[in-house]
Design a protein around this motif. Sequence first.
Motif, PDB file in Angstrom:
ATOM      1  N   ARG A  71      48.550  49.474  32.680  1.00 24.56           N
ATOM      2  CA  ARG A  71      47.328  48.762  32.325  1.00 24.56           C
ATOM      3  C   ARG A  71      46.994  49.014  30.853  1.00 24.56           C
ATOM      4  NH1 ARG A  71      43.498  51.084  33.975  1.00 24.56           N
ATOM      5  NH2 ARG A  71      44.439  52.779  35.135  1.00 24.56           N
ATOM      6  N   VAL A  72      46.381  48.017  30.222  1.00 26.75           N
ATOM      7  CA  VAL A  72      46.020  48.144  28.804  1.00 26.75           C
ATOM      8  C   VAL A  72      44.493  48.143  28.688  1.00 26.75           C
ATOM      9  CG1 VAL A  72      48.107  47.312  27.675  1.00 26.75           C
ATOM     10  CG2 VAL A  72      46.509  45.652  28.630  1.00 26.75           C
ATOM     11  N   GLU A  73      43.907  49.322  28.691  1.00 28.75           N
ATOM     12  CA  GLU A  73      42.445  49.398  28.731  1.00 28.75           C
ATOM     13  C   GLU A  73      41.826  48.903  27.434  1.00 28.75           C
ATOM     14  OE1 GLU A  73      41.428  53.340  30.095  1.00 28.75           O
ATOM     15  OE2 GLU A  73      42.486  53.020  31.996  1.00 28.75           O
ATOM     16  N   ASP A  74      42.532  49.106  26.312  1.00 25.44           N
ATOM     17  CA  ASP A  74      41.958  48.667  25.034  1.00 25.44           C
ATOM     18  C   ASP A  74      41.991  47.150  24.883  1.00 25.44           C
ATOM     19  OD1 ASP A  74      44.739  48.898  24.966  1.00 25.44           O
ATOM     20  OD2 ASP A  74      44.791  49.095  22.796  1.00 25.44           O
ATOM     21  N   ARG A  75      42.701  46.450  25.748  1.00 22.42           N
ATOM     22  CA  ARG A  75      42.757  44.992  25.670  1.00 22.42           C
ATOM     23  C   ARG A  75      42.107  44.347  26.897  1.00 22.42           C
ATOM     24  NH1 ARG A  75      45.241  43.966  21.092  1.00 22.42           N
ATOM     25  NH2 ARG A  75      44.861  41.780  21.551  1.00 22.42           N
ATOM     26  N   THR A  76      41.324  45.142  27.631  1.00 20.56           N
ATOM     27  CA  THR A  76      40.632  44.670  28.826  1.00 20.56           C
ATOM     28  C   THR A  76      39.162  44.454  28.489  1.00 20.56           C
ATOM     29  OG1 THR A  76      42.178  45.855  30.240  1.00 20.56           O
ATOM     30  CG2 THR A  76      40.064  45.285  31.213  1.00 20.56           C
ATOM     31  N   PHE A  77      38.631  43.277  28.807  1.00 21.05           N
ATOM     32  CA  PHE A  77      37.274  42.907  28.388  1.00 21.05           C
ATOM     33  C   PHE A  77      36.403  42.498  29.567  1.00 21.05           C
ATOM     34  CE2 PHE A  77      37.324  42.615  23.705  1.00 21.05           C
ATOM     35  CZ  PHE A  77      38.670  42.851  23.467  1.00 21.05           C
ATOM     36  N   ILE A  78      35.124  42.822  29.446  1.00 24.20           N
ATOM     37  CA  ILE A  78      34.108  42.296  30.348  1.00 24.20           C
ATOM     38  C   ILE A  78      33.246  41.358  29.505  1.00 24.20           C
ATOM     39  CG2 ILE A  78      32.131  42.836  31.835  1.00 24.20           C
ATOM     40  CD1 ILE A  78      34.786  43.987  32.899  1.00 24.20           C
ATOM     41  N   TYR A  99      36.468  32.640  25.405  1.00 27.78           N
ATOM     42  CA  TYR A  99      37.167  31.434  25.876  1.00 27.78           C
ATOM     43  C   TYR A  99      37.859  30.740  24.687  1.00 27.78           C
ATOM     44  CZ  TYR A  99      35.129  31.356  30.642  1.00 27.78           C
ATOM     45  OH  TYR A  99      34.799  31.627  31.940  1.00 27.78           O
ATOM     46  N   ALA A 100      37.172  30.703  23.565  1.00 27.21           N
ATOM     47  CA  ALA A 100      37.746  30.039  22.385  1.00 27.21           C
ATOM     48  C   ALA A 100      38.966  30.814  21.869  1.00 27.21           C
ATOM     49  CB  ALA A 100      36.694  29.924  21.288  1.00 27.21           C
ATOM     50  N   ARG A 101      38.895  32.134  21.940  1.00 28.96           N
ATOM     51  CA  ARG A 101      40.022  32.940  21.479  1.00 28.96           C
ATOM     52  C   ARG A 101      41.238  32.798  22.399  1.00 28.96           C
ATOM     53  NH1 ARG A 101      40.206  39.053  19.337  1.00 28.96           N
ATOM     54  NH2 ARG A 101      38.512  38.201  18.103  1.00 28.96           N
ATOM     55  N   LEU A 102      40.965  32.664  23.708  1.00 33.76           N
ATOM     56  CA  LEU A 102      42.066  32.599  24.672  1.00 33.76           C
ATOM     57  C   LEU A 102      42.750  31.235  24.689  1.00 33.76           C
ATOM     58  CD1 LEU A 102      40.511  34.560  27.689  1.00 33.76           C
ATOM     59  CD2 LEU A 102      42.277  35.363  26.105  1.00 33.76           C
ATOM     60  N   GLU A 179      50.389  42.295  21.147  1.00 36.16           N
ATOM     61  CA  GLU A 179      49.284  42.085  20.184  1.00 36.16           C
ATOM     62  C   GLU A 179      48.359  40.960  20.624  1.00 36.16           C
ATOM     63  OE1 GLU A 179      48.992  44.078  17.500  1.00 36.16           O
ATOM     64  OE2 GLU A 179      50.775  45.112  18.254  1.00 36.16           O
ATOM     65  N   ARG A 180      48.856  40.126  21.511  1.00 37.66           N
ATOM     66  CA  ARG A 180      48.031  39.004  21.977  1.00 37.66           C
ATOM     67  C   ARG A 180      47.825  39.089  23.494  1.00 37.66           C
ATOM     68  NH1 ARG A 180      50.174  33.562  19.719  1.00 37.66           N
ATOM     69  NH2 ARG A 180      52.196  34.363  20.395  1.00 37.66           N
ATOM     70  N   ARG A 181      47.879  40.308  23.979  1.00 40.13           N
ATOM     71  CA  ARG A 181      47.681  40.556  25.418  1.00 40.13           C
ATOM     72  C   ARG A 181      46.182  40.697  25.680  1.00 40.13           C
ATOM     73  NH1 ARG A 181      51.667  45.004  26.865  1.00 40.13           N
ATOM     74  NH2 ARG A 181      53.063  43.225  26.721  1.00 40.13           N
ATOM     75  N   TYR A 182      45.686  39.990  26.692  1.00 42.99           N
ATOM     76  CA  TYR A 182      44.264  40.094  27.049  1.00 42.99           C
ATOM     77  C   TYR A 182      44.110  40.099  28.559  1.00 42.99           C
ATOM     78  CZ  TYR A 182      42.827  39.120  22.252  1.00 42.99           C
ATOM     79  OH  TYR A 182      42.628  39.193  20.900  1.00 42.99           O
ATOM     80  N   ILE A 183      43.253  40.989  29.032  1.00 51.20           N
ATOM     81  CA  ILE A 183      42.893  41.006  30.447  1.00 51.20           C
ATOM     82  C   ILE A 183      41.375  40.853  30.445  1.00 51.20           C
ATOM     83  CG2 ILE A 183      43.158  42.245  32.637  1.00 51.20           C
ATOM     84  CD1 ILE A 183      45.828  41.920  30.985  1.00 51.20           C
ATOM     85  N   VAL A 184      40.904  39.661  30.815  1.00 52.17           N
ATOM     86  CA  VAL A 184      39.503  39.332  30.560  1.00 52.17           C
ATOM     87  C   VAL A 184      38.778  38.913  31.841  1.00 52.17           C
ATOM     88  CG1 VAL A 184      37.943  37.924  29.195  1.00 52.17           C
ATOM     89  CG2 VAL A 184      40.163  38.570  28.246  1.00 52.17           C
ATOM     90  N   HIS A 185      37.544  39.393  31.955  1.00 52.93           N
ATOM     91  CA  HIS A 185      36.720  39.101  33.130  1.00 52.93           C
ATOM     92  C   HIS A 185      35.441  38.419  32.690  1.00 52.93           C
ATOM     93  CE1 HIS A 185      39.310  42.526  33.667  1.00 52.93           C
ATOM     94  NE2 HIS A 185      39.354  42.264  34.953  1.00 52.93           N
ATOM     95  N   PHE A 186      35.115  37.317  33.363  1.00 56.80           N
ATOM     96  CA  PHE A 186      33.860  36.608  33.113  1.00 56.80           C
ATOM     97  C   PHE A 186      33.047  36.684  34.410  1.00 56.80           C
ATOM     98  CE2 PHE A 186      37.187  34.650  30.506  1.00 56.80           C
ATOM     99  CZ  PHE A 186      36.617  34.650  29.237  1.00 56.80           C
ATOM    100  N   PRO A 187      32.256  37.742  34.581  1.00 54.68           N
ATOM    101  CA  PRO A 187      31.564  37.925  35.874  1.00 54.68           C
ATOM    102  C   PRO A 187      30.668  36.740  36.234  1.00 54.68           C
ATOM    103  CG  PRO A 187      31.417  39.922  34.536  1.00 54.68           C
ATOM    104  CD  PRO A 187      32.006  38.867  33.659  1.00 54.68           C
ATOM    105  N   GLN A 188      30.007  36.130  35.252  1.00 58.07           N
ATOM    106  CA  GLN A 188      29.097  35.014  35.580  1.00 58.07           C
ATOM    107  C   GLN A 188      29.859  33.816  36.137  1.00 58.07           C
ATOM    108  OE1 GLN A 188      28.556  36.719  32.571  1.00 58.07           O
ATOM    109  NE2 GLN A 188      26.390  36.593  32.012  1.00 58.07           N
ATOM    110  N   ARG A 213      36.652  45.059  39.303  1.00 58.93           N
ATOM    111  CA  ARG A 213      35.744  44.680  38.196  1.00 58.93           C
ATOM    112  C   ARG A 213      34.792  43.555  38.605  1.00 58.93           C
ATOM    113  NH1 ARG A 213      40.750  45.069  35.198  1.00 58.93           N
ATOM    114  NH2 ARG A 213      41.002  47.234  34.517  1.00 58.93           N
ATOM    115  N   ILE A 214      35.332  42.446  39.130  1.00 59.08           N
ATOM    116  CA  ILE A 214      34.446  41.352  39.563  1.00 59.08           C
ATOM    117  C   ILE A 214      33.650  41.788  40.794  1.00 59.08           C
ATOM    118  CG2 ILE A 214      34.369  39.006  40.512  1.00 59.08           C
ATOM    119  CD1 ILE A 214      35.048  38.866  37.571  1.00 59.08           C
ATOM    120  N   ALA A 215      34.331  42.443  41.742  1.00 64.67           N
ATOM    121  CA  ALA A 215      33.648  42.822  42.993  1.00 64.67           C
ATOM    122  C   ALA A 215      32.538  43.842  42.742  1.00 64.67           C
ATOM    123  CB  ALA A 215      34.653  43.364  44.002  1.00 64.67           C
ATOM    124  N   SER A 216      32.692  44.712  41.745  1.00 66.32           N
ATOM    125  CA  SER A 216      31.602  45.668  41.491  1.00 66.32           C
ATOM    126  C   SER A 216      30.343  44.901  41.081  1.00 66.32           C
ATOM    127  CB  SER A 216      32.003  46.706  40.440  1.00 66.32           C
ATOM    128  OG  SER A 216      32.301  46.098  39.198  1.00 66.32           O
TER     129      SER A 216
END
Length: 589
Positions: A71-78, A99-102, A179-188, A213-216
Amino acid sequence: MALTENRAVLDWIDEMAAMTQPDAIVWIDGSEAQLEALRSQACATGELEKLNQEKLPGCYLHRTAVNDVARVEDRTFICCEKQEDAGPTNNWMAPAEMYARLKPLYTGAMKGRTMYVIPYSMGVVGSPFAKYGIELTDSIYVVLNMAIMTRVGQSVLDALGDSPDYVKGLHAKAELDPERRYIVHFPQDNTIMSVNSGYGGNVLLGKKCFALRIASCLGRDEGWMAEHMLILGIQNPAGEVRYLAAAFPSACGKTNLAMLIPPAHYQEKGWKVWCVGDDIAWLRVGEDGRLWAMNPEYGFFGVAPGTNAKSNPNALATTRRGTIFTNVVHNLDDDTVWWEGLDKNPPEHAVDWKGNPWNGTVSAEKGAHPNSRFTAPAKNCPCISPEFESPRGVPISAIVFGGRRARTAPLVYQSRDWEHGVFVGSIMASETTAAATGAVGVVRRDPMAMLPFCGYHMADYWQHWLDMGKVLGDKAPKIFNVNWFRTDDEGRFLWPGFGDNLRVLEWIMKRCFHEADAVETPIGYEPKAEDIDLEGSGVDRATLEGLLKLDTAMWLDEVNAIRAFYDKFGAKLPETLSQELSALEARLH
Ligand code: GTP
Ligand code: SPV
Ligand code: MN
């Protein structure tokens, strides 16, 4: 052909396909025929290698890119609307900006590839506690892993019907560029986006991304909890089965504890341990007012190194069929797998996790990656609980926190009450492991083992725990802390661990049912040394006393470290927790 008429699902897939531009879209119906065809296809391209089908029927090997192994915690976003809702422990970016970056990373990312649509369920399909997701991916490896780790296919779409209530997940391998790896969560938006990775926790979106992450966030809003916990049942000689849930950080022993085999004389007396889950628990207050835990997963994504016939025979047995191995050694002599700690006979003719020729009898380098893993069906596990498929799960008597602490934490202690127990969970610290990229062996705070997995502000999460305690009242589980990893001056583990951990669990369970005594200490209740059964453990009484000993000076340093940690949370820190900290300090003085 689409397997549903659900408009919300179809419109979203259209939108994602327009962006990623796959050559084809294939719906995963969950049939064995379809999965088998995908396995063959993956073998043809080298994505999977078929192993010895006599020794390891239905088993395959996969290697990830060498820079894509954890897992890449530094590239994981909420990405919630307000940064303050993500809190100081999560990476955050405004949803529109993310969203624009992805978008450019996904645009055309599936050209020349197939997009697989995986409908999956976390929990028993159709049960009131199940939640559904759809993962779009261009990886057959992901499809096959998801089909082991979750319940997939047509039945999920049928259960979802025309409801828009599902979690959207988009995964594209793209160029696997770190360098362009992203793990992103949009809870809303109940949305997860993962790009440029092909590794486990980054891409099996039902697992850490959804089920934690989403379930929490869902749990916070709906009054339940999503936790990084194993669930197990302990059957005592009287035949009663009592359940506990335990939160340890990544690679700190959940799978091993969940599948524990009792020491010989415990077995003779009739003790048995049943595994309900090894990584994730969803906990709800039942109609009887007790806390019930269910495992939303369907398989195990377990750490391979160190798993052997002595440390965890149940896990080893679980991996003997229908399993995908990732980043382990390929033994060319008999077309099987090997990893450090499996046995003392590393293969001579082998391929290491990087895909290079490897001779285990002479090589100084490890053959398997320290975070190499097996993906195995839960049903393979010899000690899988009869309650595994029970939709509401099992009633929890004890919650156990723990981590790797060479010195500070004793073998076991019990919290004074629920609020103090929440404090104990909030101050958890553990040495980092290979489960995430970055330094290994550095002590860091990992509250409730949820530091990398809490989808909102950690202080709000603690408040949620306190609120749950109010609802549970005197039916709340008792809360404990354990540490299997205390070492001596030479760095050797003082406690044998593994099956012998039942000796500690026995005391924990007896405490929950008022069957064992305790000694009050400044940090909580500890067992009397004579109340831990050491028969056949090889541990003498003096060592046990050492394992239970508190170093007051060290704990006073700990208080200062906790205060500095708490300061990060500002005004959101629940008053109860700062009071618990002051009370601990006072008791230590
Ligand atoms: P994740 O899947 O990353 O969440 O990890 P986990 O908590 O399930 O960890 P797991 O049970 O796979 O254990 C990880 C490592 O800890 C393995 O290398 C084990 O051999 C080691 N380990 C597990 N239990 C014990 C124990 O009781 N004592 C010692 N010394 N090591 C242990
Ligand atoms: C962990 O890191 O806690 C795991 C493995 O259980 S992963 O699915 O990669 O997150
Ligand atoms: Mn985990």
